[in-house]
Design an enzyme around this catalytic site. Structure first.
Site, PDB file in Angstrom:
ATOM      1  NE  ARG A   1     -26.361   7.472  -6.652  1.00 58.50           N
ATOM      2  CZ  ARG A   1     -25.465   7.009  -5.799  1.00 58.50           C
ATOM      3  NH1 ARG A   1     -24.730   7.847  -5.089  1.00 58.50           N
ATOM      4  NH2 ARG A   1     -25.344   5.720  -5.634  1.00 58.50           N
TER       5      ARG A   1
ATOM      6  NE  ARG B   1      -9.322   0.561  -1.882  1.00 54.78           N
ATOM      7  CZ  ARG B   1     -10.209  -0.080  -2.601  1.00 54.78           C
ATOM      8  NH1 ARG B   1     -11.340   0.488  -2.906  1.00 54.78           N
ATOM      9  NH2 ARG B   1     -10.007  -1.313  -3.005  1.00 54.78           N
TER      10      ARG B   1
ATOM     11  CD  GLU C   1      -6.780  -1.499  -0.974  1.00 53.72           C
ATOM     12  OE1 GLU C   1      -7.543  -1.398   0.015  1.00 53.72           O
ATOM     13  OE2 GLU C   1      -7.194  -1.664  -2.129  1.00 53.72           O
TER      14      GLU C   1
ATOM     15  CE1 TYR D   1     -12.619  -5.694  -8.713  1.00 54.10           C
ATOM     16  CE2 TYR D   1     -12.944  -4.496 -10.754  1.00 54.10           C
ATOM     17  CZ  TYR D   1     -12.678  -4.504  -9.414  1.00 54.10           C
ATOM     18  OH  TYR D   1     -12.480  -3.315  -8.779  1.00 54.10           O
TER      19      TYR D   1
ATOM     20  NE  ARG E   1      -1.291  -2.564 -10.354  1.00 51.41           N
ATOM     21  CZ  ARG E   1      -0.025  -2.193 -10.401  1.00 51.41           C
ATOM     22  NH1 ARG E   1       0.895  -2.995 -10.881  1.00 51.41           N
ATOM     23  NH2 ARG E   1       0.320  -0.988  -9.989  1.00 51.41           N
TER      24      ARG E   1
ATOM     25  NE  ARG F   1     -15.723  -2.350  -9.195  1.00 48.02           N
ATOM     26  CZ  ARG F   1     -16.027  -3.432  -8.482  1.00 48.02           C
ATOM     27  NH1 ARG F   1     -16.437  -4.510  -9.111  1.00 48.02           N
ATOM     28  NH2 ARG F   1     -15.924  -3.438  -7.179  1.00 48.02           N
TER      29      ARG F   1
ATOM     30  CG  ASP G   1     -18.429  -6.534  -6.081  1.00 50.40           C
ATOM     31  OD1 ASP G   1     -17.309  -6.280  -5.610  1.00 50.40           O
ATOM     32  OD2 ASP G   1     -19.059  -5.742  -6.816  1.00 50.40           O
TER      33      ASP G   1
END
Ligand code: FAD
Ligand code: UDP
Length: 367
Positions: free
Chosen positions: A175, A279, A299, A347, A248, A171, A349
């Site tokens: 770069r 995070r 989190e 999962y 989870r 994911r 988005d």
């Protein structure tokens, strides 16, 4: 029958189905077990700051149809997610890009970064990565794996990186340009005014019952409608007869702080295993507002048990095989349709959910 369709769940999937079916003239009832609509994209106003109650949600897609569709319900800002990673008192840019490589190794040219990664992965002789650790090392070398991935991943998933599938890490972009954009997608942003308004708009003119769990009055709900669209957990629908699919879970700790700017960025990841949260989100940076206060959320990943909020499906072989068994039962139903992240055990988005819901509605036309 009072309704043509009963929709179980007022998350993005359920709300799109409800909206599209109402547009076609059907009579729809939506029931929702929580005390609010919008599922996990629920946002709540805290004195001008839109708080993402179930984790940070950044919209991103390459699909223009999906982008146009969601923009018909809200105006989006041009937020670009550029999270930072905090590790042992140092900050690094994410996703893995020339800024990260410079901060870590002092390299300034893409060729130097590529050589460094090649050097690091050579000694591992990985040809076909079998797990997340091997995949990460073969993508970006040992240093980044150890500093930015291993600790974060193992606390996020509660498992060793060697016991996790390689695809999870795919994911994240890698770069060789100085570009901190977390996503590669062409269209990105945050809806001005929050996500809840989008769902409110989708559900305009539709009967919605909150605090209504399908399983508490199953027979009565079944008697209300000809057809059902179910967006809850698929295994629960079949009474966990083959066993429970694993997830989870997360715990969100919100704090209101009397400071106008706490961390200077919407998302900071904590990649050290010893810090228990993954995070810290500072919500005001998603759509900047001048306020004297700020709201942050830590989190914490945690284990999941039946009855708790299920967030991330654990897509290993065991669960995938279990899901197939439930899916076989679901495919045999004639008046009940399953969709969304919990019923598909995926999962997803938000853009995937929109694509799925719109395709499902189209498929009904052909029946
Ligand atoms: P849900 O939102 O879960 O909706 C299902 C609804 O059904 C819920 O409201 C639930 O209460 C209800 N329900 C379940 N069982 C019953 C029952 N028995 N009776 C009545 N109601 C029931 N996506 C992105 O695109 N960008 C992001 O940045 C992003 N960040 C995320 C961060 C986190 C921490 C998580 C967990 C997810 C993130 N996502 C993100 C994914 C996004 O949240 C989902 O794709 C989307 O919300 C799924 O919508 P849904 O309708 O399928 O499911
Ligand atoms: N990940 C990581 N370090 C980070 C961020 C992500 O190792 O700083 C890994 C981790 O395994 C995570 C996966 O990449 O589960 C996907 O990250 P993403 O940010 O997409 O997760 P989500 O926002 O869906 O929780």
């Amino acid at each position: 029958m009072k309704y043509d369709y009963l929709i179980v769940g007022s998350g993005l999937y359920g709300a799109i189905c409800a909206h599209e079916l109402k547009k076609q003239g059907y009579n729809v009832l939506v029931i929702e077990k929580r005390n609010h609509i919008a599922g996990n994209i629920y946002t709540e106003d805290h004195k001008g700051i839109q708080v993402h109650n179930y984790g940070a949600h950044i919209f991103h897609t390459n699909n223009k149809l999906v982008w146009d569709y969601i923009n018909s319900f809200a105006e989006f800002n041009r937020f670009t997610n550029s999270p930072l990673a905090f590790y042992k008192d140092k900050l690094f840019n994410l996703p893995f890009n020339m800024n990260t490589f410079y901060q870590l190794w002092g390299v300034k040219k893409p060729i130097e970064a590529q050589q460094k990664i090649l050097e690091q992965k050579k000694s591992y002789h990985i040809e076909n990565p079998k797990n997340l650790e091997e995949q990460a090392i073969s993508l970006i070398g040992k240093d980044i794996y150890e500093i930015l991935i291993k600790g974060y991943t193992e606390k996020q998933w509660g498992r060793k990186a060697t016991d996790l599938p390689p695809f999870i890490i795919n994911r994240l972009p890698v770069r060789f340009t100085f570009d901190n954009n977390y996503f590669n997608d062409k269209y990105q942003g945050i809806p001005i005014g929050g996500y809840t308004k989008i769902i409110e708009k989708m559900l305009e003119g539709i009967d919605v019952k909150l605090n209504s769990d399908f399983f508490e009055n199953k027979q009565e709900y079944l008697s209300l409608a000809n057809k059902i669209i179910y967006t809850g957990p698929i295994d629960k629908f079949y009474d966990y007869q083959f066993g429970a699919l694993e997830y989870r879970s997360l715990y969100f700790e919100n704090e209101v702080i009397n400071e106008s700017n706490y961390q200077g960025n919407a998302v900071i990841n904590y990649t050290d295993f010893d810090i228990p949260y993954t995070r810290i989100i500072e919500h005001k940076h998603f759509d900047y507002v001048e306020t004297e206060h700020t709201v942050i959320t830590k989190e914490y990943p945690r284990d999941w048990k039946i009855g708790e909020e299920a967030y991330y499906p654990i897509n290993n072989d065991l669960n995938s095989n279990l899901y197939i068994k439930y899916k076989e039962l679901a495919d045999r139903e004639e008046q009940i349709y399953f969709g969304g992240r919990l019923a598909d055990y995926r999962y997803y988005d938000m853009h995937h959910v929109i694509e799925k819901a719109l395709n499902f509605i189209k498929s009904l036309d052909k029946q």
